[in-house]
Scaffold this motif. Structure first.
Motif, PDB file in Angstrom:
ATOM      1  N   ALA A  16       0.844  -1.191   0.000  1.00 26.27           N
ATOM      2  CA  ALA A  16       0.000   0.000   0.000  1.00 26.27           C
ATOM      3  C   ALA A  16       0.876   1.237   0.000  1.00 26.27           C
ATOM      4  N   VAL A  17       0.422   2.265  -0.679  1.00 25.95           N
ATOM      5  CA  VAL A  17       1.163   3.525  -0.763  1.00 25.95           C
ATOM      6  C   VAL A  17       0.342   4.636  -0.120  1.00 25.95           C
ATOM      7  N   PHE A  18       0.956   5.338   0.831  1.00 24.00           N
ATOM      8  CA  PHE A  18       0.344   6.495   1.476  1.00 24.00           C
ATOM      9  C   PHE A  18       1.166   7.742   1.196  1.00 24.00           C
ATOM     10  N   GLU A  19       0.473   8.851   1.072  1.00 25.18           N
ATOM     11  CA  GLU A  19       1.119  10.154   1.012  1.00 25.18           C
ATOM     12  C   GLU A  19       0.651  10.965   2.219  1.00 25.18           C
ATOM     13  N   HIS A  20       1.588  11.583   2.910  1.00 25.58           N
ATOM     14  CA  HIS A  20       1.194  12.373   4.082  1.00 25.58           C
ATOM     15  C   HIS A  20       2.297  13.349   4.449  1.00 25.58           C
ATOM     16  N   PHE A  32      -2.769   3.906  -3.203  1.00 25.58           N
ATOM     17  CA  PHE A  32      -2.680   2.664  -3.978  1.00 25.58           C
ATOM     18  C   PHE A  32      -2.580   1.499  -3.016  1.00 25.58           C
ATOM     19  N   ALA A  33      -3.170   0.389  -3.388  1.00 24.18           N
ATOM     20  CA  ALA A  33      -2.993  -0.849  -2.636  1.00 24.18           C
ATOM     21  C   ALA A  33      -3.323  -2.020  -3.552  1.00 24.18           C
ATOM     22  N   SER A  34      -2.489  -3.045  -3.517  1.00 21.34           N
ATOM     23  CA  SER A  34      -2.719  -4.204  -4.374  1.00 21.34           C
ATOM     24  C   SER A  34      -2.098  -5.451  -3.780  1.00 21.34           C
ATOM     25  N   HIS A  35      -2.711  -6.564  -4.108  1.00 18.71           N
ATOM     26  CA  HIS A  35      -2.131  -7.866  -3.809  1.00 18.71           C
ATOM     27  C   HIS A  35      -0.970  -8.120  -4.772  1.00 18.71           C
ATOM     28  N   SER A  36       0.065  -8.763  -4.279  1.00 19.49           N
ATOM     29  CA  SER A  36       1.203  -9.122  -5.113  1.00 19.49           C
ATOM     30  C   SER A  36       0.789 -10.077  -6.227  1.00 19.49           C
ATOM     31  N   GLU A  37      -0.152 -10.969  -5.936  1.00 25.17           N
ATOM     32  CA  GLU A  37      -0.571 -11.985  -6.911  1.00 25.17           C
ATOM     33  C   GLU A  37      -1.097 -11.391  -8.210  1.00 25.17           C
ATOM     34  N   ARG A  38      -1.661 -10.192  -8.137  1.00 28.73           N
ATOM     35  CA  ARG A  38      -2.242  -9.593  -9.331  1.00 28.73           C
ATOM     36  C   ARG A  38      -1.160  -9.259 -10.357  1.00 28.73           C
ATOM     37  N   GLU A  64       9.931   5.465   3.684  1.00 29.36           N
ATOM     38  CA  GLU A  64       9.928   4.531   4.803  1.00 29.36           C
ATOM     39  C   GLU A  64       8.966   3.398   4.479  1.00 29.36           C
ATOM     40  N   VAL A  65       9.161   2.268   5.134  1.00 27.39           N
ATOM     41  CA  VAL A  65       8.277   1.108   5.023  1.00 27.39           C
ATOM     42  C   VAL A  65       7.774   0.760   6.415  1.00 27.39           C
ATOM     43  N   ILE A  66       6.480   0.500   6.518  1.00 26.23           N
ATOM     44  CA  ILE A  66       5.910  -0.029   7.750  1.00 26.23           C
ATOM     45  C   ILE A  66       5.550  -1.488   7.495  1.00 26.23           C
ATOM     46  N   TRP A  67       6.210  -2.392   8.207  1.00 23.03           N
ATOM     47  CA  TRP A  67       5.969  -3.824   8.076  1.00 23.03           C
ATOM     48  C   TRP A  67       4.828  -4.233   8.989  1.00 23.03           C
ATOM     49  N   TYR A  68       4.012  -5.184   8.569  1.00 23.00           N
ATOM     50  CA  TYR A  68       2.714  -5.456   9.194  1.00 23.00           C
ATOM     51  C   TYR A  68       2.773  -6.299  10.462  1.00 23.00           C
ATOM     52  N   GLU A  69       3.928  -6.789  10.845  1.00 21.53           N
ATOM     53  CA  GLU A  69       4.050  -7.579  12.065  1.00 21.53           C
ATOM     54  C   GLU A  69       5.461  -7.448  12.618  1.00 21.53           C
ATOM     55  N   LYS A  70       5.692  -8.047  13.780  1.00 26.24           N
ATOM     56  CA  LYS A  70       6.996  -7.959  14.429  1.00 26.24           C
ATOM     57  C   LYS A  70       7.750  -9.268  14.219  1.00 26.24           C
ATOM     58  N   PRO A  71       8.748  -9.248  13.334  1.00 35.70           N
ATOM     59  CA  PRO A  71       9.385 -10.494  12.911  1.00 35.70           C
ATOM     60  C   PRO A  71      10.116 -11.234  14.022  1.00 35.70           C
ATOM     61  N   LYS A  72      10.715 -10.529  14.979  1.00 31.91           N
ATOM     62  CA  LYS A  72      11.428 -11.220  16.057  1.00 31.91           C
ATOM     63  C   LYS A  72      10.463 -12.017  16.916  1.00 31.91           C
ATOM     64  N   LEU A  73       9.338 -11.417  17.255  1.00 34.06           N
ATOM     65  CA  LEU A  73       8.343 -12.117  18.061  1.00 34.06           C
ATOM     66  C   LEU A  73       7.727 -13.274  17.282  1.00 34.06           C
ATOM     67  N   ASP A 303      -4.729 -10.705   6.084  1.00 38.89           N
ATOM     68  CA  ASP A 303      -3.351 -10.239   6.234  1.00 38.89           C
ATOM     69  C   ASP A 303      -2.931  -9.264   5.141  1.00 38.89           C
ATOM     70  N   SER A 304      -3.403  -9.471   3.915  1.00 41.05           N
ATOM     71  CA  SER A 304      -3.025  -8.542   2.855  1.00 41.05           C
ATOM     72  C   SER A 304      -3.550  -7.139   3.136  1.00 41.05           C
ATOM     73  N   GLY A 305      -4.694  -7.037   3.791  1.00 39.53           N
ATOM     74  CA  GLY A 305      -5.228  -5.737   4.164  1.00 39.53           C
ATOM     75  C   GLY A 305      -4.368  -5.010   5.169  1.00 39.53           C
ATOM     76  N   SER A 306      -3.500  -5.751   5.853  1.00 39.60           N
ATOM     77  CA  SER A 306      -2.619  -5.125   6.837  1.00 39.60           C
ATOM     78  C   SER A 306      -1.491  -4.332   6.195  1.00 39.60           C
ATOM     79  N   ALA A 307      -1.349  -4.410   4.871  1.00 42.74           N
ATOM     80  CA  ALA A 307      -0.475  -3.457   4.194  1.00 42.74           C
ATOM     81  C   ALA A 307      -0.982  -2.043   4.437  1.00 42.74           C
ATOM     82  N   VAL A 308      -2.292  -1.880   4.469  1.00 46.38           N
ATOM     83  CA  VAL A 308      -2.905  -0.607   4.836  1.00 46.38           C
ATOM     84  C   VAL A 308      -2.872  -0.414   6.350  1.00 46.38           C
ATOM     85  N   GLY A 309      -3.264  -1.445   7.079  1.00 46.70           N
ATOM     86  CA  GLY A 309      -3.369  -1.342   8.535  1.00 46.70           C
ATOM     87  C   GLY A 309      -2.064  -1.041   9.233  1.00 46.70           C
TER      88      GLY A 309
END
Length: 500
Positions: A16-20, A32-38, A64-73, A303-309
């Motif tokens: 997902a792409v945000f402008e702010h 913008f937001a899209s599934h990779s599969e498309r 910057e990138v915001i990743w949807y979960e905490k990989p270490k945990l 989970d794909s919606g969490s690109a926005v979330g």
């Protein structure tokens, strides 16, 4: 500032792409937001790809990138589950993103908090009870939250391996479907089964339920992360599989009602936001709809919606929800008259126009459309899509007319089921249980699609069309012009991409 939200490295990746402007709290816009599969052509593609990334860059390079979960945990949970030490390397997101040429700073949001923020901050509400039900995040499998203004507080959590979502996926695998992909087929199969025959066996064999205030009131008796293929090997006829589906769906609906009731007790609010992958179960969603004054389910709650979330979680900002049409753009006027002519001639037509939908359901921009009144239309469309004959289809209807034809909850994103008042008149969009997964279409939701429905009613007296995704079973929904042309050629269906 351009911020990318990314979910991936697991299943069904998305970007997902945000402008702010960080100094302006009201400037957050989802572009913008899209599934990779498309873009890759691989169903439920777990990874990013260059085509997706290059398309997203037309909005600007990410700062910057915001990743949807905490990989270490997440890695700790994977080790706890006995999945191997190789996940330490796999979950190095900085290295992962560098393979795609992304080297900007990376921030992280918790998995369930990304679900929560995506649902809440897109809802237009400023207070709500939020329920997340999915297979698992880092450890969480079920959480309940209070939301007021820009404060999100978790008031209940249940953790791995006790998971309603994992169980539902395991039962999907048990009836010979693909877990993490075909759960909606199980939901459809349930209408052909006996919900009572195996219900008690399923409930007693898989769950220890405590509806009190215990720490984990929904406990699974075993870890279902690797499925349950060994359960009841004597059940192997097609009717057995239908009955397993029916019992599973009945129990899930009861569990969701129980979860909803618990949420009302511990986080009272007239508004409910339901999210997580299990929020795609439209039959169950209908069971709790009337228990709340307002229910919001974003059109991509998995989970794909969490690109926005993830982005909304990191910044804790409300946005003006732009609707689900966020993906690849096929420019041109909506091909209303061409579609009308084809539908009147053959009864079936495809459309690929405007921005692709972000989410698993086509809502008029990447759709296979058909006349819902024909007795053979359902079989014809299932044959085109290479789907099982029992699979149901959804109607898209002029929003103002929905109460003339359906009883029950409806909405613009096919998230609930309602009873059709005249099932014999519209056999192509009524399931075996008499229900339909209705999409209402307003002039603001999708003006082109709405105009098509209005013209269709002018020509035929029917205010609805069968609407299913423009793809075949096991393949992603059509994305661009090339995809549309190939679909038309391979499956002998005319696909219209723009008006004259």
């Amino acid at each position: 500032m351009i911020t990318w939200g990314i979910s991936g490295n697991s299943h069904d990746a998305a970007l997902a792409v945000f402008e702010h402007q960080p100094w302006n709290k009201d400037s957050m816009k989802l572009l913008f937001a899209s599934h990779s599969e498309r873009f890759s052509g691989l169903k439920n593609d777990p990874h990013l790809n260059d085509k997706l990334i290059n398309y997203a860059k037309q909005y600007g390079e990410p700062e910057e990138v915001i990743w949807y979960e905490k990989p270490k945990l997440k890695t700790i949970r994977q080790l706890f589950a006995g999945q191997g030490r190789e996940y330490w390397k796999k979950n190095n997101i900085k290295t992962y993103l560098k393979t795609y040429g992304i080297s900007c700073p990376i921030r992280y949001s918790g998995h369930h908090r990304s679900h929560v923020a995506g649902g809440y901050y897109s809802s237009g509400l400023h207070s709500a009870t939020i329920v997340v039900v999915d297979s698992m995040g880092e450890f969480d499998t079920l959480t309940i939250w209070k939301a007021v203004d820009k404060t999100l507080k978790c008031v209940y959590r249940q953790g791995y391996p006790h998971s309603v979502g994992l169980w539902y996926s395991a039962m999907t695998q048990r009836i010979h479907l693909k877990p993490q992909e075909d759960e909606y087929i199980l939901m459809g199969m349930a209408a052909y089964g006996d919900p009572d025959r195996l219900y008690k066996d399923i409930k007693n064999d898989f769950f220890s339920l405590d509806n009190g205030w215990g720490r984990s009131y929904i406990k699974t008796k075993e870890n279902l992360h690797r499925g349950c293929l060994s359960w009841r090997p004597d059940l192997n006829t097609m009717q057995d599989l239908f009955d397993i589906a029916a019992g599973t769906q009945r129990l899930y609906e009861e569990l969701l009602v129980s979860i909803s009731n618990k949420a009302k007790r511990i986080a009272p609010n007239p508004n409910l936001i339901l999210t997580g992958g299990c929020a795609l179960n439209c039959s169950a969603n209908s069971k709790i709809y009337n228990d709340w004054d307002r229910v919001w389910i974003m059109p991509n709650p998995g989970d794909s919606g969490s690109a926005v979330g993830s982005v909304l979680s990191y910044y804790d900002e409300h946005i003006s929800w732009p609707g689900p049409y966020l993906g690849y753009n096929i420019e041109g006027d909506y091909p209303v008259e061409q579609l009308i002519t084809e539908l009147k001639t053959t009864g079936i037509a495809g459309v690929a126009n405007g921005k692709a939908e972000f989410g698993p359901r086509a809502l008029g921009n990447r759709s296979l459309l058909a006349d819902p009144r024909g007795s053979r239309i359902k079989d014809k469309v299932n044959a085109i899509k290479h789907r099982q004959e029992f699979r149901p289809f959804a109607p898209a209807i002029i929003g103002d007319r929905v109460n003339d034809y359906f009883d029950g909850p409806t909405g613009p994103y096919m998230q609930y089921t309602a009873s059709c008042r005249a099932p014999n008149e519209f056999p192509a969009i009524v399931h075996a249980d008499g229900t339909s997964r209705v999409q209402t279409v307003s002039k603001t939701d999708n003006p082109g699609f709405r105009r098509l429905l209005e013209r269709w009613e002018e020509e035929t007296g029917c205010p609805m069309l069968l609407n299913t995704s423009l793809n075949i079973k096991g393949q992603p929904i059509v994305n661009d012009l090339t995809d549309a042309q190939e679909f038309a050629k391979m499956y002998n269906v005319k696909v219209y991409t723009h008006g004259n």
